[in-house]
Design a protein around this motif. Structure first.
Motif, PDB file in Angstrom:
ATOM      1  N   PHE A  81      60.920 112.189  52.240  1.00 44.41           N
ATOM      2  CA  PHE A  81      62.209 111.550  52.492  1.00 44.41           C
ATOM      3  C   PHE A  81      63.037 111.493  51.216  1.00 44.41           C
ATOM      4  CE2 PHE A  81      65.159 108.077  52.544  1.00 44.41           C
ATOM      5  CZ  PHE A  81      65.725 108.124  53.791  1.00 44.41           C
ATOM      6  N   ARG A  82      62.411 111.010  50.133  1.00 48.24           N
ATOM      7  CA  ARG A  82      63.149 110.878  48.865  1.00 48.24           C
ATOM      8  C   ARG A  82      63.522 112.241  48.293  1.00 48.24           C
ATOM      9  NH1 ARG A  82      61.143 105.784  45.496  1.00 48.24           N
ATOM     10  NH2 ARG A  82      62.891 106.556  44.279  1.00 48.24           N
ATOM     11  N   HIS A  83      62.671 113.226  48.499  1.00 48.99           N
ATOM     12  CA  HIS A  83      62.992 114.589  48.044  1.00 48.99           C
ATOM     13  C   HIS A  83      64.226 115.103  48.791  1.00 48.99           C
ATOM     14  CE1 HIS A  83      62.509 118.787  46.892  1.00 48.99           C
ATOM     15  NE2 HIS A  83      62.560 119.087  48.186  1.00 48.99           N
ATOM     16  N   GLU A  84      64.235 114.961  50.088  1.00 54.61           N
ATOM     17  CA  GLU A  84      65.384 115.422  50.887  1.00 54.61           C
ATOM     18  C   GLU A  84      66.631 114.622  50.554  1.00 54.61           C
ATOM     19  OE1 GLU A  84      64.501 115.762  55.060  1.00 54.61           O
ATOM     20  OE2 GLU A  84      62.592 116.782  54.645  1.00 54.61           O
ATOM     21  N   TRP A  85      66.504 113.320  50.320  1.00 54.24           N
ATOM     22  CA  TRP A  85      67.653 112.483  49.964  1.00 54.24           C
ATOM     23  C   TRP A  85      68.290 112.994  48.679  1.00 54.24           C
ATOM     24  CZ3 TRP A  85      69.703 108.156  52.449  1.00 54.24           C
ATOM     25  CH2 TRP A  85      70.675 107.451  51.723  1.00 54.24           C
ATOM     26  N   ASP A  86      67.458 113.330  47.708  1.00 53.27           N
ATOM     27  CA  ASP A  86      67.960 113.798  46.421  1.00 53.27           C
ATOM     28  C   ASP A  86      68.613 115.182  46.491  1.00 53.27           C
ATOM     29  OD1 ASP A  86      67.222 111.470  45.148  1.00 53.27           O
ATOM     30  OD2 ASP A  86      65.281 112.250  44.483  1.00 53.27           O
ATOM     31  N   LEU A  87      68.302 115.936  47.539  1.00 49.80           N
ATOM     32  CA  LEU A  87      68.920 117.248  47.718  1.00 49.80           C
ATOM     33  C   LEU A  87      70.350 117.134  48.211  1.00 49.80           C
ATOM     34  CD1 LEU A  87      66.066 119.330  49.389  1.00 49.80           C
ATOM     35  CD2 LEU A  87      66.887 119.466  47.024  1.00 49.80           C
ATOM     36  N   ASP A  88      70.648 116.048  48.902  1.00 51.56           N
ATOM     37  CA  ASP A  88      71.998 115.889  49.484  1.00 51.56           C
ATOM     38  C   ASP A  88      73.015 115.474  48.450  1.00 51.56           C
ATOM     39  OD1 ASP A  88      71.038 116.588  51.950  1.00 51.56           O
ATOM     40  OD2 ASP A  88      70.684 114.537  52.583  1.00 51.56           O
TER      41      ASP A  88
END
Length: 147
Positions: free
Chosen positions: A140-147
């Motif tokens: 979740f945090r990895h994907e959040w940081d991609l946005d």
């Protein structure tokens, strides 16, 4: 609610449960929750510990993830806000009244449950479910940081 507890006591009495056993059940109900054990640890009977483990296991794993997001949605909590760091909770009142996000809830409570299990079987299952949740939060945090 006291009406519910009074009715429960009637049912227990009619079923032949001793007053001592009834008191044991009511003590476990009142003192098994995570939030009630932040300020101090309540020692439960063996039966109370089993119920506590079952209650805590329900909060972990895939079902725990689903429950966390449903609860947060119902209470209009943010899913995640990197500006709101997880807190180290030190009291029941703080737990009930602090600004919360769903992702912070994993750090503030859910990841801690594994270390609070009473039985070996619950510890083993909690370890498995917690690892699943840690993987989820990492992704979740990895994907959040991609946005």
């Amino acid at each position: 609610p006291s009406e519910v507890l009074a009715k429960l006591r009637e049912v227990f009495t009619a079923a032949g449960l001793s007053a001592s056993d009834q008191d044991n059940v009511f003590f476990a109900i009142e003192h098994m929750s995570f939030s009630k054990n932040i300020d101090r640890h309540y020692r439960l009977s063996l039966e109370g510990e089993y119920v506590q483990d079952a209650d805590r296991l329900e909060s972990l794993g895939a079902m725990g993830i689903a429950r966390a997001f449903v609860y947060s949605g119902k209470h209009d909590d943010k899913i995640y806000d990197p500006e709101i760091p997880p807190m180290e909770l030190v009291s029941h009142d703080q737990y009930r009244n602090h600004e919360e996000t769903t992702i912070n809830h994993f750090y503030e409570k859910l990841f801690k449950l594994e270390g609070l299990m009473n039985s070996r079987a619950a510890q083993k299952e909690a370890r498995r479910r917690t690892e699943y949740m840690r993987d989820f939060v990492r992704e979740f945090r990895h994907e959040w940081d991609l946005d």
